[in-house]
Design a protein around this motif. Structure first.
Motif, PDB file in Angstrom:
ATOM      1  N   ARG A  75       0.851  -1.194   0.000  1.00 44.99           N
ATOM      2  CA  ARG A  75       0.000   0.000   0.000  1.00 44.99           C
ATOM      3  C   ARG A  75       0.884   1.242   0.000  1.00 44.99           C
ATOM      4  O   ARG A  75       2.029   1.203   0.453  1.00 44.99           O
ATOM      5  N   ARG A 104      -7.865  -0.490  -4.083  1.00 47.11           N
ATOM      6  CA  ARG A 104      -7.612  -1.253  -2.870  1.00 47.11           C
ATOM      7  C   ARG A 104      -8.822  -1.140  -1.950  1.00 47.11           C
ATOM      8  O   ARG A 104      -9.690  -0.281  -2.139  1.00 47.11           O
ATOM      9  N   GLU A 164      -6.877  -5.412   5.188  1.00 47.10           N
ATOM     10  CA  GLU A 164      -6.589  -4.520   4.064  1.00 47.10           C
ATOM     11  C   GLU A 164      -6.067  -5.342   2.900  1.00 47.10           C
ATOM     12  O   GLU A 164      -5.217  -6.221   3.079  1.00 47.10           O
TER      13      GLU A 164
END
Length: 796
Positions: free
Chosen positions: A100, A251, A795
């Protein structure tokens, strides 16, 4: 959430998502990106250096002020940002997650080098640029990590010395001895009356915040004497800035926590636009026994933001929020949802929509123009059992459509002029009915035998559909003089068409910088607030109400002991004028019929001293110590005697301490993490994780004052007697200890975070109020007992 559910969720996530990615020695890296701009004119700063402290890694900004640092091992980092001619800025606890890009926007303030006599060094504390006194900034990580606050932006600020709340069950912000409903909420330049599920009409609180805290970049909180661009609130301002969506790739994340179960997605829409969107739904029926609720609240919300860079000078931000909630309560309630009613149905909804255009017109002129619409729908029925005999109904809609602009002009390096105006079209549609009632006289010697009638109260009805408007305009001048002085002077004009009331509000602030670490600050502000819509339509006579206002005086000193340790000491005096109070409260005769008429007979004042000592999380330890001593007194309109006002706690103390451990660089931990059995027990609170933090919060509030009513058995009513003094008694002091554990796991393509929050660890019975029953008995109304809460986020 039950810990068994939390364990099951974490176990399932691990095995569905992570098992193929748990090999030892895998690469677990992310990126850091952002933009560095001038804090005064919003222009990008090319050539600024961004360094990751202690690593030798860094980058320089490009022509658009943007930077990218790739391949950063997952973990927590501190940044130092430098640019020639500008003050150094530092940021702490920047979390880098696997696969990320962590985005951060930096604003640098120009430093006057000529004739420099003061060496300015960077520190880790962020400040609203236009504030002189009583301001505090918090980023998302500080909001998320705060123990006992359940990732609620309103509960988090209650750790500040200026702030208290109504009760554990409500997140209302009450500042410096004032009242509920006196805080202004701003979200990306959009004004929000009350950002909560089960919102208290006419106030600013509720049990659960409507906004998704995981979309928040930072909040700026002003506790008094705030700048002229903010208005129509008497006490304070919470300015909420949302983050933009990711620009590198699509995402998402899925989560379960106190605010519900939901998902968040973000990513690029095109090369110059991005989005972020979330949806959440409640599941509180799983934790009913722990909260003491007598009913199950149901709610859901959605929230989204679109960021569109039209060109290098113009950016459009579009925000939308929708929420709905409902609950049925029968047989009493102690959690705040019932507002004291025993049997009720309530169903509410709210939408927030707005678009803001940021325009950089030149190197010394920029503006924000916002068009927004906000609507709250309230529906409440209160009834008697059995047979559901409805005796009170409130079906109302409040709508505000606003256009406003804020402009900043930099006349020179030392002179800044801000000005703006707004027009707000308001509509409030009220249909409210309270049935007629008879107050009987009972035979005290024979149960339920009526011997007479004391009074007959007529039906109370409000049926109004009102279209009106509010306008405002302001200007503020900021002068930086001789490098050691900053002066701000502002003037605000407000007009409300419904009660034809106009006001001028002067604001003045002065800072003297003794050296690079110490400043002395003085500020004054007059702050008007129009009556709430449900107050102003309660009776036709309320058209004649004036807006109440406060006069606020603040003096303080701020000192930076070192780059991560700050002390703020302030004293204040706050005086209330023209506070609307029920006409019945001006009479000594008890049990009068209240027909909704309000009069500007309220006067009050609050005086206090506040201390805040804050240690930022730079290495392992973070902490906050805040203390307030204050006195808040009001004038009894019956006899012009002063009495202790309702939130006169006198003493308020908050202590927060957190300690973080990083195990990701330990060989023994990486070997253990690669074992299959690790994932079956890693969810347990004290098992190690890549990032592990334990924190505690202790909160003490002196007992609130209250008036003990007298029971009249012949009427079966509790009354305040004719000559009885107000608020002569106090509830016991409030004490609460909260514990929080945060655990973060990083894998090659996924990240997991899990938290455990135990509210009121020692299960102390904190008394909120008494319930006075018709039969003459008294019950205690308690705040939260021990409440274990957990949450998990994945995540991807």
């Amino acid at each position: 959430m039950h810990l068994t559910l939390l364990a099951a969720s974490f176990f399932l996530f691990h095995y569905l998502a992570l098992f193929p990615n748990t090999a030892a020695g895998q690469e677990v890296v992310g990126n850091i990106a952002g933009q560095v701009i001038d804090a005064r004119n919003m222009q990008p700063l090319p050539g600024a250096t961004v360094q990751i402290d202690g690593t030798g890694r860094g980058a320089a900004t490009d022509a658009d002020g943007r930077f990218l640092i790739e391949g950063v091992p997952a973990g927590s980092y501190n940044l130092t940002i430098r640019y020639i001619g500008y003050k150094t800025v530092r940021r702490s606890n920047l979390i880098v997650s696997s696969n990320r890009t962590t985005t951060i926007d930096i604003r640098l303030e120009e430093e006057l080098i000529e004739g420099e006599t003061i060496e300015v060094r960077g520190d880790f504390f962020e400040r609203p640029r236009d504030a002189i006194v009583s301001s505090h900034s918090m980023n998302f990580e500080e909001i998320r990590r705060s123990p006992g606050d359940l990732v609620d932006i309103q509960r988090v600020v209650q750790a500040l010395p200026s702030v208290t709340s109504g009760s554990d069950q409500m997140n209302e912000i009450i500042v410096r001895g004032g009242n509920p409903g006196e805080n202004l909420f701003m979200m990306d330049h959009i004004e929000i009356p009350n950002p909560n599920h089960f919102a208290v009409q006419g106030a600013g609180g509720g049990p659960i915040n409507l906004l998704n805290s995981y979309m928040v970049r930072e909040i700026d909180f002003y506790a008094g004497a705030f700048p002229a661009r903010y208005g129509d609130k008497a006490s304070s301002v919470m300015n909420i800035s949302l983050r933009n969506g990711a620009t590198d790739r699509l995402r998402g994340e899925a989560s379960m926590g106190m605010a519900g179960a939901g998902a968040l997605f973000e990513g690029p829409v095109s090369s110059n636009a991005s989005f972020i969107f979330s949806a959440r739904r409640s599941y509180l029926d799983w934790i009913v026994p722990a909260t003491g609720l007598t009913a199950i609240p149901n709610y859901y919300n959605t929230q989204g933001k679109l960021t569109w860079n039209l060109n290098s000078d113009h950016t459009l931000y579009v925000n939308g929020v929708y929420g709905s909630d409902r609950i049925n309560i029968e047989g009493g309630d102690q959690a705040g949802y019932g507002r004291g009613a025993e049997n009720l149905d309530t169903q509410n909804s709210q939408y927030i929509a707005g678009a803001t255009l940021r325009s950089l017109w030149s190197d010394n002129l920029f503006s924000f123009t916002t068009l927004s619409s906000v609507q709250n729908d309230y529906f409440v029925e209160v009834y008697n059992m059995p047979g559901r005999d409805i005796f009170f109904t409130n079906n109302s809609v409040e709508t505000e459509n606003t256009i406003k602009t804020d402009v900043t002009y930099l006349a020179s390096r030392n002179v800044e002029l801000s000005f703006g105006a707004s027009y707000k079209d308001v509509n409030f549609d009220f249909d409210l009915v309270n049935d007629a009632d008879t107050l009987f006289i009972y035979d005290q010697g024979q149960e339920d035998r009526i011997v007479g009638i004391f009074d007959i109260y007529p039906e109370y009805r409000v049926n109004q559909n009102v279209n009106s408007y509010k306008t405002s305009a302001y200007s503020q001048l900021t002068l930086d003089l001789l490098r050691s002085f900053r002066v701000t002077a502002g003037l605000r004009y407000d007009y409300f068409d419904y009660n034809e009331f106009s006001s001028l509000s002067p604001r003045l602030g002065f800072s003297y910088f003794l050296n690079s670490n110490t400043s002395m600050n003085i500020a004054y502000g007059r702050h008007f607030q129009s009556p709430a819509y449900n107050e102003i339509v309660a009776n036709e006579a309320n058209r004649n109400l004036n807006n109440k206002f406060t006069e606020q005086y603040v003096i303080g000193v701020e000192h930076i002991f070192r780059d991560d340790l700050k002390l703020v000491l302030e004293g204040y005096f706050k005086e209330y004028f023209d506070v609307p109070v029920p006409l019945t409260s001006t009479s000594s005769t008890p049990l009068l019929f209240n027909d909704g008429t309000l009069v500007n007979a309220g006067r009050a004042e609050s005086i206090g001293i506040e201390l805040l000592l804050q240690k930022k999380l730079v290495n392992n330890f973070s902490g906050i110590l805040s203390y307030t001593y204050f006195e808040s007194k009001a004038l009894d309109p019956r006899n012009n005697r002063t009495y202790n006002w309702d939130f006169d706690h006198r003493n308020m103390l908050t202590l927060i301490a957190g300690y973080r451990l990083s195990f990701s660089d330990r060989d023994w931990y990486q070997r253990m993490k690669s074992k299959w059995w690790f994932h079956t027990i890693s969810w347990l609170p004290f098992m190690p994780s890549d990032q592990f933090e334990i924190s505690l919060k202790y909160r003490y509030l002196g007992g609130r004052p209250y008036t003990a009513p007298v029971y009249r058995p012949e009427l079966r009513e509790w009354v305040v007697e004719e000559n009885q003094l107000l608020n002569t008694e106090r509830y016991p002091a409030y004490n609460r200890l909260d514990l929080r554990i945060d655990k973060l796991y990083n894998y090659r393509n996924w990240n997991f975070s899990i938290f455990f929050d135990v509210v009121n660890v020692f299960n102390r019975d904190n008394l909120w109020s008494f319930q006075y029953n018709d039969d003459g008995t008294i019950d205690r109304v308690l705040q939260f007992n021990t409440l274990p809460v957990g949450g998990v986020t994945i995540e991807f």
